[in-house]
Design an enzyme around this catalytic site. Structure first.
Site, PDB file in Angstrom:
ATOM      1  N   CYS A 133      -7.015   0.194   0.025  1.00  0.00           N
ATOM      2  CA  CYS A 133      -6.438  -0.632  -1.041  1.00  0.00           C
ATOM      3  C   CYS A 133      -7.536  -1.334  -1.841  1.00  0.00           C
ATOM      4  O   CYS A 133      -8.094  -2.344  -1.390  1.00  0.00           O
ATOM      5  CB  CYS A 133      -5.489  -1.664  -0.422  1.00  0.00           C
ATOM      6  SG  CYS A 133      -4.749  -2.764  -1.627  1.00  0.00           S
ATOM      7  N   CYS A 136      -6.756  -4.970  -2.911  1.00  0.00           N
ATOM      8  CA  CYS A 136      -6.850  -5.959  -1.814  1.00  0.00           C
ATOM      9  C   CYS A 136      -8.312  -6.265  -1.508  1.00  0.00           C
ATOM     10  O   CYS A 136      -8.679  -7.419  -1.308  1.00  0.00           O
ATOM     11  CB  CYS A 136      -6.203  -5.434  -0.535  1.00  0.00           C
ATOM     12  SG  CYS A 136      -4.666  -4.547  -0.766  1.00  0.00           S
ATOM     13  N   ASP A 137      -9.143  -5.231  -1.422  1.00  0.00           N
ATOM     14  CA  ASP A 137     -10.490  -5.403  -0.859  1.00  0.00           C
ATOM     15  C   ASP A 137     -11.627  -5.230  -1.859  1.00  0.00           C
ATOM     16  O   ASP A 137     -12.772  -5.565  -1.539  1.00  0.00           O
ATOM     17  CB  ASP A 137     -10.679  -4.399   0.295  1.00  0.00           C
ATOM     18  CG  ASP A 137      -9.654  -4.637   1.397  1.00  0.00           C
ATOM     19  OD1 ASP A 137      -9.322  -5.804   1.651  1.00  0.00           O
ATOM     20  OD2 ASP A 137      -9.177  -3.652   1.986  1.00  0.00           O
TER      21      ASP A 137
END
Ligand code: NAP
Length: 306
Positions: A133, A136-137
Site C-alpha cells: 500500500c 499507507c507507507d
C-alpha cells in the site's frame, strides 16, 4: 441485533452502493466490514477515471460521501468478519465474528486482497520495508530509493505516486510490455524519477530485520543485479476473499464468484458485486454498477418470496 433483510459483506464501493440502493428501497440493511470502510479505495490517494469529477477526486472524500449517503438512507455499517456461509434449507446463515446473522438476502462484496510474490522473507519483512500500500507507507520513504513490482494499473499508478516522496522509484516488471492503461504508462515513462526494469523479476529479498535490497534477474539474459532499496511495494494482482463462502456458492478456478448479469449467484438469495465477481473490468465505476444491480436484484428476490 435483529437480523437484517439484506446483509452486505464488504464496504468497498460495491458494498456501499448496494447499501445505498437496498436501504433506499426500504429494506433493513446491514453492511459488515472487517477492516476500513472504502476497501481498496483506501489504497490510492486520488482517482481520475470515476465519472462526474473533471479533476482527480480525493479517494478519501469519495469514501466518506458514499458512507454518509448509505447511512442517510438508514443503512447500518458494523465492524466484523464473515467466517463461514451455510444454507439451512433456504435460510442463509452467516457465521461472523459478531455472531450468526440470518438475512433474507445476502450480497457479497468482500473484494480482493493483494497477491504475494511468494519469495523467502516476504512475510517476515512486511511492515519492515515491504508494503502492499503506497498511500499507507509511501511517506515513510521520503528522499529514499524504493522499488515497485508489477505491470498493471496499480503498479504504474502507485510508482508515479511514490515519486512525490522518494528520490527514485525502480519499476520492475516481468515482461517488456505493460498491461496498464496507455495514459498511465506514458506518465510513468516520462517521469524522470522512475527507472524501468523490464523483463526482470525479483529473485531474492535481502535483509533479516529490515529490507536492505533486492536481487533482480534479467529473464532475457539470465544475469543478476543487486538493487539496494529501502522499500519494496508489491502490486502483482489481486486474489478474491472467498475462502469463507466455499461450498455454499459457485466459484471459478481462481476463487472469484460466478454470477449472471443480475449479480445472482448459483444460490437463490445470494448475490455478489464488485471485484470479488468473475469479470473482466475491475474499477470503482464498475463496482458501483454491480452494487446497484445486486441491490435491485435482491429487492426483486424479496418481493417475489413474500
Ligand atoms: P493486474 O492488472 O492483474 O496486474 C498484475 C501485474 O502483476 C501484471 O502486470 C502481472 O504481469 C504482474 N504479476 C503477476 N504475478 C506476478 C509475479 N508472480 N511476479 C511478477 N509479476 C507478476 O493487477 P492490478 O494492477 O492490481 O489491477 C487489478 C485490477 O484493478 C485491474 O482490473 C486494473 O485495471 C484495476 N485497477 C484500475 C485502476 C484505475 O483504473 N485507476 C487502478 C488500479 C487498478 P503480466 O502483465 O505479465 O501478467
Amino acid at each position: 441485533m435483529a437480523d437484517p433483510e439484506i446483509l452486505i459483506v464488504g464496504a468497498g464501493p460495491a458494498g456501499l452502493t448496494a447499501g445505498i440502493y437496498a436501504a433506499r428501497a426500504g429494506h433493513s440493511t446491514l453492511i459488515l466490514e472487517k477492516e476500513l470502510v472504502g476497501g481498496q479505495m483506501n489504497k490510492t490517494a486520488t482517482v481520475e477515471n470515476y465519472p462526474g469529477f473533471a479533476q482527480p477526486v480525493n479517494t478519501l472524500e469519495l469514501v466518506q460521501n458514499m458512507d454518509a449517503q448509505a447511512r442517510r438512507f438508514g443503512c447500518a455499517i458494523e465492524t466484523g468478519e464473515a467466517t463461514s456461509l451455510k444454507l439451512n434449507g433456504t435460510q442463509i446463515e452467516l457465521e461472523t465474528t459478531i455472531g450468526t446473522i440470518r438475512p433474507q438476502a445476502l450480497i457479497i462484496c468482500a473484494g480482493t486482497e493483494p497477491r504475494k510474490l511468494g519469495l523467502e522473507m516476504e512475510t517476515e519483512l512486511t511492515g519492515r520495508g515491504i508494503s502492499y500500500c503506497a498511500i499507507c507507507d509511501g511517506p515513510l520513504y521520503k528522499d529514499r530509493e524504493v522499488a515497485v513490482v508489477g505491470g498493471g494499473d496499480s503498479a504504474l499508478e502507485e510508482a508515479d505516486y511514490l515519486t512525490r516522496f522518494c528520490s527514485r522509484v525502480h519499476l520492475i516488471h516481468r515482461r517488456d510490455r505493460f498491461r496498464a492503461a496507455k495514459i498511465v504508462e506514458e506518465r510513468v515513462r516520462s517521469n524522470p524519477k522512475i527507472v524501468l526494469h523490464l523483463s526482470r523479476v525479483v529473485s531474492r529479498i535481502h535483509g533479516t530485520r529490515q529490507l536492505e535490497g533486492l536481487t533482480l534477474t534479467d529473464l532475457k539474459t539470465g544475469t543478476d543485479i543487486d538493487l539496494p532499496v529501502a522499500g519494496l511495494f508489491i502490486y502483482v494482482g489481486l486474489i478474491p476473499g472467498t475462502g469463507w463462502c466455499q461450498g455454499a456458492i459457485l466459484l471459478d478456478e481462481a476463487g472469484f464468484i460466478i454470477t449472471d448479469e443480475k449479480m445472482q449467484t448459483a444460490t437463490p438469495g445470494i448475490f455478489a458485486a464488485g471485484d470479488i465477481r468473475k469479470k473482466t473490468v475491475r474499477q470503482i465505476a464498475t463496482a458501483v454498477g454491480d452494487g446497484a444491480i445486486a441491490a435491485q436484484s435482491a429487492h426483486e428476490f424479496l418481493s417475489h418470496s413474500r
